[in-house]
Design an enzyme around this catalytic site. Structure first.
Site, PDB file in Angstrom:
ATOM      1  N   ARG A   1      -4.379  10.390   5.304  1.00  0.00           N
ATOM      2  CA  ARG A   1      -3.604  11.425   5.250  1.00  0.00           C
ATOM      3  C   ARG A   1      -2.464  11.408   4.135  1.00  0.00           C
ATOM      4  NH1 ARG A   1      -2.513  13.469   9.916  1.00  0.00           N
ATOM      5  NH2 ARG A   1      -0.425  13.645   9.349  1.00  0.00           N
TER       6      ARG A   1
ATOM      7  N   ARG B   1       1.295  13.938  13.972  1.00  0.00           N
ATOM      8  CA  ARG B   1       1.677  13.865  12.343  1.00  0.00           C
ATOM      9  C   ARG B   1       1.632  15.166  11.780  1.00  0.00           C
ATOM     10  NH1 ARG B   1      -0.745   8.442  10.272  1.00  0.00           N
ATOM     11  NH2 ARG B   1       0.932   8.512   8.983  1.00  0.00           N
TER      12      ARG B   1
ATOM     13  N   ARG C   1      -8.518  -0.712   5.008  1.00  0.00           N
ATOM     14  CA  ARG C   1      -7.671   0.343   4.373  1.00  0.00           C
ATOM     15  C   ARG C   1      -6.428  -0.342   3.873  1.00  0.00           C
ATOM     16  NH1 ARG C   1      -6.788   5.776   7.698  1.00  0.00           N
ATOM     17  NH2 ARG C   1      -5.928   5.905   5.741  1.00  0.00           N
TER      18      ARG C   1
ATOM     19  N   LYS D   1       1.073  -1.337  -0.125  1.00  0.00           N
ATOM     20  CA  LYS D   1      -0.128   0.062   0.020  1.00  0.00           C
ATOM     21  C   LYS D   1       0.872   1.373  -0.105  1.00  0.00           C
ATOM     22  CE  LYS D   1      -1.596   1.382   4.003  1.00  0.00           C
ATOM     23  NZ  LYS D   1      -1.397   2.704   4.526  1.00  0.00           N
ATOM     24  N   ASN D   2       1.829   1.281   0.984  1.00  0.00           N
ATOM     25  CA  ASN D   2       2.598   2.558   0.984  1.00  0.00           C
ATOM     26  C   ASN D   2       3.735   2.901   0.046  1.00  0.00           C
ATOM     27  OD1 ASN D   2       1.122   3.062   3.186  1.00  0.00           O
ATOM     28  ND2 ASN D   2       2.580   2.398   4.864  1.00  0.00           N
TER      29      ASN D   2
ATOM     30  N   ILE E   1       8.386   6.349  17.364  1.00  0.00           N
ATOM     31  CA  ILE E   1       7.926   7.220  16.009  1.00  0.00           C
ATOM     32  C   ILE E   1       6.518   7.786  16.371  1.00  0.00           C
ATOM     33  CG2 ILE E   1       7.211   6.895  13.760  1.00  0.00           C
ATOM     34  CD1 ILE E   1      10.020   5.660  14.329  1.00  0.00           C
TER      35      ILE E   1
ATOM     36  N   ASP F   1       4.734  -0.078  11.968  1.00  0.00           N
ATOM     37  CA  ASP F   1       3.676  -0.440  11.583  1.00  0.00           C
ATOM     38  C   ASP F   1       3.713  -2.022  11.878  1.00  0.00           C
ATOM     39  OD1 ASP F   1       3.016   1.993  10.486  1.00  0.00           O
ATOM     40  OD2 ASP F   1       3.764   1.281   8.444  1.00  0.00           O
TER      41      ASP F   1
ATOM     42  N   CYS G   1      -4.278  12.529  13.707  1.00  0.00           N
ATOM     43  CA  CYS G   1      -5.015  11.195  13.719  1.00  0.00           C
ATOM     44  C   CYS G   1      -4.727  10.394  14.976  1.00  0.00           C
ATOM     45  CB  CYS G   1      -4.769  10.318  12.347  1.00  0.00           C
ATOM     46  SG  CYS G   1      -3.140   9.206  12.620  1.00  0.00           S
TER      47      CYS G   1
HETATM   48  N1  EPU Z   1       7.006  14.270  11.252  1.00  0.00           N
HETATM   49  C1  EPU Z   1       7.265  15.504  11.674  1.00  0.00           C
HETATM   50  N2  EPU Z   1       7.022  16.312  10.693  1.00  0.00           N
HETATM   51  C2  EPU Z   1       6.888  16.224   9.365  1.00  0.00           C
HETATM   52  C3  EPU Z   1       6.595  14.744   8.940  1.00  0.00           C
HETATM   53  C4  EPU Z   1       6.595  13.593  10.148  1.00  0.00           C
HETATM   54  O1  EPU Z   1       7.483  15.918  12.809  1.00  0.00           O
HETATM   55  O2  EPU Z   1       6.521  17.006   8.554  1.00  0.00           O
HETATM   56  C5  EPU Z   1       7.004  13.001  12.276  1.00  0.00           C
HETATM   57  C6  EPU Z   1       5.783  12.242  12.662  1.00  0.00           C
HETATM   58  O3  EPU Z   1       4.641  13.144  13.511  1.00  0.00           O
HETATM   59  C7  EPU Z   1       6.440  11.119  13.086  1.00  0.00           C
HETATM   60  C8  EPU Z   1       7.685  10.957  12.397  1.00  0.00           C
HETATM   61  O4  EPU Z   1       8.144  12.136  11.817  1.00  0.00           O
HETATM   62  O5  EPU Z   1       6.587  11.210  14.704  1.00  0.00           O
HETATM   63  C9  EPU Z   1       7.763   9.672  11.240  1.00  0.00           C
HETATM   64  O6  EPU Z   1       6.624  10.041  10.503  1.00  0.00           O
HETATM   65  P1  EPU Z   1       6.629  10.020   8.808  1.00  0.00           P
HETATM   66  O7  EPU Z   1       6.287  11.207   8.343  1.00  0.00           O
HETATM   67  O8  EPU Z   1       7.530   8.977   8.334  1.00  0.00           O
HETATM   68  O9  EPU Z   1       5.020   8.972   8.717  1.00  0.00           O
HETATM   69  P2  EPU Z   1       4.289   9.183   7.423  1.00  0.00           P
HETATM   70  O10 EPU Z   1       5.170   9.394   6.239  1.00  0.00           O
HETATM   71  O11 EPU Z   1       3.159  10.080   7.573  1.00  0.00           O
HETATM   72  C10 EPU Z   1       4.461   6.696   6.868  1.00  0.00           C
HETATM   73  C11 EPU Z   1       3.515   5.537   6.534  1.00  0.00           C
HETATM   74  C12 EPU Z   1       2.985   5.175   7.717  1.00  0.00           C
HETATM   75  C13 EPU Z   1       3.941   4.526   8.621  1.00  0.00           C
HETATM   76  C14 EPU Z   1       5.078   5.836   8.918  1.00  0.00           C
HETATM   77  C15 EPU Z   1       6.426   5.424   9.646  1.00  0.00           C
HETATM   78  C16 EPU Z   1       2.517   6.066   4.468  1.00  0.00           C
HETATM   79  C17 EPU Z   1       1.295   6.343   3.505  1.00  0.00           C
HETATM   80  N3  EPU Z   1       2.425   5.942   5.488  1.00  0.00           N
HETATM   81  O12 EPU Z   1       3.535   7.754   7.361  1.00  0.00           O
HETATM   82  O13 EPU Z   1       2.067   4.252   7.578  1.00  0.00           O
HETATM   83  O14 EPU Z   1       3.358   4.295   9.856  1.00  0.00           O
HETATM   84  O15 EPU Z   1       5.407   6.290   7.597  1.00  0.00           O
HETATM   85  O16 EPU Z   1       6.760   4.345   9.144  1.00  0.00           O
HETATM   86  O17 EPU Z   1       3.593   5.734   3.706  1.00  0.00           O
HETATM   87  C18 EPU Z   1       0.148   2.478   7.938  1.00  0.00           C
HETATM   88  O18 EPU Z   1       0.347   2.102   6.972  1.00  0.00           O
HETATM   89  O19 EPU Z   1      -0.704   2.064   8.776  1.00  0.00           O
HETATM   90  C19 EPU Z   1       0.923   3.729   8.330  1.00  0.00           C
HETATM   91  C20 EPU Z   1       0.378   4.384   9.160  1.00  0.00           C
END
Ligand code: EPU
Length: 416
Positions: free
Chosen positions: A92, A121, A396, A22-23, A326, A304, A116
């Protein structure tokens, strides 16, 4: 609303085929916006999030079709630059249109996702990077409005490695003027899959899969024709299904090299994991051993997989310390696992899990995608009946989970 009814206690046995990630699929779908023409992406999992992304892309003017795990996206005409709140609040990952839209259209209006179930996030790092590349960013009425006639290459350092932040800025940088360096970038296999898709479109990218990614902008990209990598989280979830039920499952169509930290921890817990030419055979032990884990960005133990691993540890011999580093609120499954007899205490980001002899089935409520998977796993191992409510979270990110578990012997059915 659908529920899952699970009669636990069956040792799962048989073969399962893993779907596309998915991701990886979500960012590669948005990458199609960088081209003008007919994009084809295969090994797409059948998931609610894919349909939501399709709806968003359609709203932007993309001609989107999905059939038998293949999507076609005709991106000749982009008629809107807005990702509305109504879609972003349900998924998101909608923010992944930001980088491609600014790169192609010079402007994007994307709803700020808000918090969320698992944490705040924010997307500040996505916006910081775009600003460094010369974009103007206005935050108003819950939206980020980003404008740049032509993005310029820049050196960007992420305070925290962010998966979708790295992906957004990669997609912004591939059509920018000059060279962009992303430091402390996310190294997840899904980032590498996106880089490979972009490279096949004509992008110039080095270092994806390491913490420093170098991108040299090109004038245009051709449409993509790409097959998505297997889902490592679905794979890990089925490994735990074998472990928690003391069964034996052959997992086919997975990429073993993406699961190093998970495999090491599962072996420490007593699972036997053998790689074969056409898959991986995973066997659960008589009694599981407790193991400590701390979630970390890749190649560390994936957040995850934390909830599913906690379900496993809830019936292991001894005490396991599970640290979530995380997301600040990713222990929502704890209260539900406790309703099934698990002995878990949470203090801040640390959960102390004292293994119990067995779990007892109960009605439980899914709160987010991976928490739902942990409740299904707990239900498979528990004595008696477990009813998992709010299955839409599970839909999802897990492709027909009950249809994949039933041939393995699981007594699981979906009821309305
Ligand atoms: N963060 C910030 N600022 C930002 C972006 C992120 O502070 O601008 C922080 C977040 O709050 C978090 C950390 O950085 O504490 C890492 O978050 P990340 O941005 O890597 O998460 P994401 O990109 O929103 C993706 C996956 C998630 C997975 C996370 C961590 C996708 C679509 N989603 O989310 O997947 O948990 O990386 O590996 O790729 C899931 O599939 O169930 C899922 C939640």
């Amino acid at each position: 609303m659908d529920k899952l009814l699970i009669e636990g206690g069956v040792k799962l046995k048989g073969e399962v085929l893993i779907g596309g990630a998915k991701n990886a699929a979500l960012p590669i779908m948005t990458a199609s916006l960088l081209s003008s023409g007919e994009n084809i992406i295969s090994n797409i999992p059948h998931l609610k999030d894919i349909a939501t992304m399709g709806a968003l892309l359609k709203q932007l003017g993309v001609d989107f079709h999905i059939e038998n795990g293949k999507v076609s996206l005709n991106t000749e005409k982009i008629t809107s630059i807005e990702a509305p709140y109504s879609l972003v609040k349900t998924m998101r990952a909608s923010v992944l249109v930001l980088g491609p839209l600014v790169a192609r259209m010079g402007t994007a209006k994307v709803s700020l996702p808000g918090g969320c179930a698992i944490g705040a996030r924010p997307i500040n790092l996505h916006l910081m990077g775009l600003k460094k590349m010369g974009a103007e960013v206005d935050l108003r009425e819950g939206y980020a409005v980003v404008r740049a006639k032509k993005l310029k290459g820049a050196s960007i350092y992420f305070d925290i490695p962010t998966v979708t932040g790295t992906e957004n800025l990669m997609m912004a940088a591939v059509l920018a003027d000059g060279i962009t360096i992303l430091e402390n970038a996310a190294m997840e296999p899904e980032v590498v899959d996106l880089a490979n898709a972009l490279i096949s479109m004509g992008a110039n990218i080095e270092g994806a899969g390491t913490s420093v990614i170098k991108l040299k902008g090109v004038n245009s990209l051709r449409p993509v024709n790409h097959s998505i990598i297997p889902d490592r989280i679905e794979t890990g979830t089925f490994m735990i299904a074998a472990g928690i039920t003391g069964g034996e499952i052959k997992i086919k169509g997975c990429n073993f090299s993406h699961l190093d930290s998970i495999v090491i921890k599962l072996k420490e817990a007593g699972l036997t994991i053998d790689k074969e030419d056409d898959g991986v055979i995973v066997k659960g032990p008589e009694r599981l051993s407790s193991v400590d884990v701390k979630t970390m960005p890749y190649p560390g133990f994936a957040t995850d997989m934390q909830a599913q691993f906690m379900a496993l540890m809830s019936i292991a011999d001894g005490t396991s310390l599970i640290t979530e580093s995380i997301f600040e609120n990713r222990f929502m499954h704890v209260a539900e696992l406790k309703r099934m007899g698990a002995d878990i205490k949470v203090q801040g980001s640390l959960a102390t899990v004292k293994g119990v002899a067995s779990l007892i089935g109960a009605p439980v409520m899914a709160t987010d995608l991976r928490a739902s998977a942990s409740l299904v796993l707990a239900g498979l191992a528990a004595k008696g009946t477990t009813i998992v409510e709010r299955v839409y979270h599970l839909d999802r990110g897990y492709e027909k989970i009950e249809e994949k578990l039933t041939p393995l012997g699981a007594k699981i059915k979906r009821v309305k």
